[in-house]
Design a protein around this motif. Structure first.
Motif, PDB file in Angstrom:
ATOM      1  N   TYR A   1       0.848  -1.193   0.000  1.00  0.00           N
ATOM      2  CA  TYR A   1       0.000   0.000   0.000  1.00  0.00           C
ATOM      3  C   TYR A   1       0.885   1.244   0.000  1.00  0.00           C
ATOM      4  O   TYR A   1       2.016   1.217   0.483  1.00  0.00           O
ATOM      5  CB  TYR A   1      -0.869   0.048   1.259  1.00  0.00           C
TER       6      TYR A   1
ATOM      7  N   GLN B   1       0.710   5.448   1.165  1.00  0.00           N
ATOM      8  CA  GLN B   1      -0.039   6.458   1.918  1.00  0.00           C
ATOM      9  C   GLN B   1       0.572   7.830   1.675  1.00  0.00           C
ATOM     10  O   GLN B   1       1.743   8.058   2.011  1.00  0.00           O
ATOM     11  CB  GLN B   1      -0.049   6.144   3.410  1.00  0.00           C
TER      12      GLN B   1
ATOM     13  N   ARG C   1      -1.952  12.831   4.956  1.00  0.00           N
ATOM     14  CA  ARG C   1      -3.347  13.092   5.328  1.00  0.00           C
ATOM     15  C   ARG C   1      -4.330  12.275   4.498  1.00  0.00           C
ATOM     16  O   ARG C   1      -5.495  12.675   4.313  1.00  0.00           O
ATOM     17  CB  ARG C   1      -3.686  14.586   5.236  1.00  0.00           C
ATOM     18  N   GLN C   2      -3.881  11.138   4.017  1.00  0.00           N
ATOM     19  CA  GLN C   2      -4.741  10.239   3.263  1.00  0.00           C
ATOM     20  C   GLN C   2      -4.728   8.848   3.885  1.00  0.00           C
ATOM     21  O   GLN C   2      -3.842   8.521   4.680  1.00  0.00           O
ATOM     22  CB  GLN C   2      -4.250  10.131   1.812  1.00  0.00           C
ATOM     23  N   GLY C   3      -5.711   8.060   3.501  1.00  0.00           N
ATOM     24  CA  GLY C   3      -5.695   6.653   3.894  1.00  0.00           C
ATOM     25  C   GLY C   3      -4.715   5.879   3.029  1.00  0.00           C
ATOM     26  O   GLY C   3      -4.016   6.441   2.191  1.00  0.00           O
ATOM     27  N   LEU C   4      -4.682   4.580   3.241  1.00  0.00           N
ATOM     28  CA  LEU C   4      -3.797   3.723   2.462  1.00  0.00           C
ATOM     29  C   LEU C   4      -4.478   3.336   1.152  1.00  0.00           C
ATOM     30  O   LEU C   4      -5.682   3.072   1.128  1.00  0.00           O
ATOM     31  CB  LEU C   4      -3.447   2.451   3.246  1.00  0.00           C
TER      32      LEU C   4
ATOM     33  N   LEU D   1      -4.138   0.691  -2.209  1.00  0.00           N
ATOM     34  CA  LEU D   1      -3.501  -0.536  -2.658  1.00  0.00           C
ATOM     35  C   LEU D   1      -2.684  -0.294  -3.925  1.00  0.00           C
ATOM     36  O   LEU D   1      -3.170   0.295  -4.893  1.00  0.00           O
ATOM     37  CB  LEU D   1      -4.563  -1.590  -2.938  1.00  0.00           C
TER      38      LEU D   1
ATOM     39  N   PHE E   1       3.640   0.700   2.733  1.00  0.00           N
ATOM     40  CA  PHE E   1       3.403  -0.348   3.715  1.00  0.00           C
ATOM     41  C   PHE E   1       3.266  -1.694   3.034  1.00  0.00           C
ATOM     42  O   PHE E   1       2.554  -1.826   2.044  1.00  0.00           O
ATOM     43  CB  PHE E   1       2.122  -0.077   4.507  1.00  0.00           C
TER      44      PHE E   1
ATOM     45  N   GLN F   1      -5.599  -7.773   8.090  1.00  0.00           N
ATOM     46  CA  GLN F   1      -4.271  -7.593   7.505  1.00  0.00           C
ATOM     47  C   GLN F   1      -3.298  -7.097   8.570  1.00  0.00           C
ATOM     48  O   GLN F   1      -3.633  -6.220   9.373  1.00  0.00           O
ATOM     49  CB  GLN F   1      -4.331  -6.605   6.341  1.00  0.00           C
TER      50      GLN F   1
ATOM     51  N   PHE G   1       0.332  -5.306   9.202  1.00  0.00           N
ATOM     52  CA  PHE G   1       1.152  -4.356   8.466  1.00  0.00           C
ATOM     53  C   PHE G   1       2.565  -4.254   9.014  1.00  0.00           C
ATOM     54  O   PHE G   1       2.793  -4.412  10.222  1.00  0.00           O
ATOM     55  CB  PHE G   1       0.519  -2.960   8.530  1.00  0.00           C
TER      56      PHE G   1
ATOM     57  N   THR H   1       5.883  -1.629   9.522  1.00  0.00           N
ATOM     58  CA  THR H   1       5.913  -0.292  10.110  1.00  0.00           C
ATOM     59  C   THR H   1       6.065   0.805   9.069  1.00  0.00           C
ATOM     60  O   THR H   1       6.039   1.979   9.403  1.00  0.00           O
ATOM     61  CB  THR H   1       7.050  -0.181  11.131  1.00  0.00           C
TER      62      THR H   1
END
Lengths: 113, 113
Positions: A36, A38, A41-44, A46, A90, A101, A103, A105
């Motif tokens: 993923y 990122q 200020r956003q989500g992950l 794919l 990630f 899931q 993850f 670090t």
């Protein structure tokens, strides 16, 4: 227990250079594997996934990853990076039986001119 | 098709307050996840629901954290009482089933003062 390790917290590469971000996993069988990205200020989002079959998987934006059972690895690669690839990446795994899931670090990628 | 929606995007709470974070998963998805993201720990699972049933509950978070799925299209995460160490980004995610992609919301950034 299953786990994911991303050994590099930060990676800096020059624009146009090739990239490899490392991911190692721990699981007795073959898990489902994911990368993923990122952005701030956003989500992950794919990039790509591996379930089975061809160990080299293609993803969005010219990213690819290679699964290695012998090395328990799933490294992410790109032939030529662009400044817009700067983000946090990630690696994650889940089990074919269907769980959440897990993850790593994350690796912060900085692309410099 | 709307993605995962989280509200609010930012929350500031005083120590000891109760806060409720909200999540609307992708329509039709059966699995819903809550993760906490910090720079040090990365992404840690808080809760995992399948068809509204709680499947996994992050052991370290049981005492003050409670996630619920009131219906298949809405989930909440309650933190009661909040502590400064709870300052983090809380991510909600959903997927159709174990073999499909996980979609993440943009997260709620919580600051506890």
């Amino acid at each position: 227990a299953q786990s994911v390790t991303q050994p590099d917290a930060r990676v800096t590469v020059s624009e146009g250079a090739s990239l490899q971000l490392r991911c190692k996993y721990s699981y007795s069988a073959t898990p489902y594997l994911f990368w993923y990205v990122q952005y701030p200020r956003q989500g992950l989002q794919l990039l790509l996934k591996y379930y089975s079959g061809d160990p080299v998987v293609q993803g969005v934006n010219s990213f690819e990853a290679e699964f290695s059972k012998s090395n328990s690895s799933f490294h992410l690669q790109k032939a030529s990076v662009h400044w817009s690839d700067s983000a946090v990446y990630f690696c994650a795994l889940s089990l074919p039986s269907g769980t959440y899931q897990r993850f790593g670090t994350g690796t912060k990628l900085q692309v410099v001119p | 098709d709307a993605g995962v929606t989280q509200t609010p995007r930012h929350e500031v709470a005083e120590k000891g307050q109760t806060i409720i974070l909200k999540c609307e998963p992708v329509s039709g998805h059966n699995d819903l996840f809550w993760y906490r993201q910090t720079k040090i720990q990365g992404l840690e699972l808080l809760s995992y629901f399948r068809s509204k049933s709680l499947m996994e509950d992050g052991g370290a978070f049981k005492d003050r954290f409670k996630a619920e799925m009131l219906n298949s299209s809405f989930s909440t995460l309650k933190i009661q009482p909040t502590e400064p160490k709870d300052s983090a980004v809380y991510l909600c995610a959903s997927r159709d089933n174990a073999n499909t992609e996980v979609f993440f919301g943009k997260g709620t950034r919580l600051t506890v003062v």
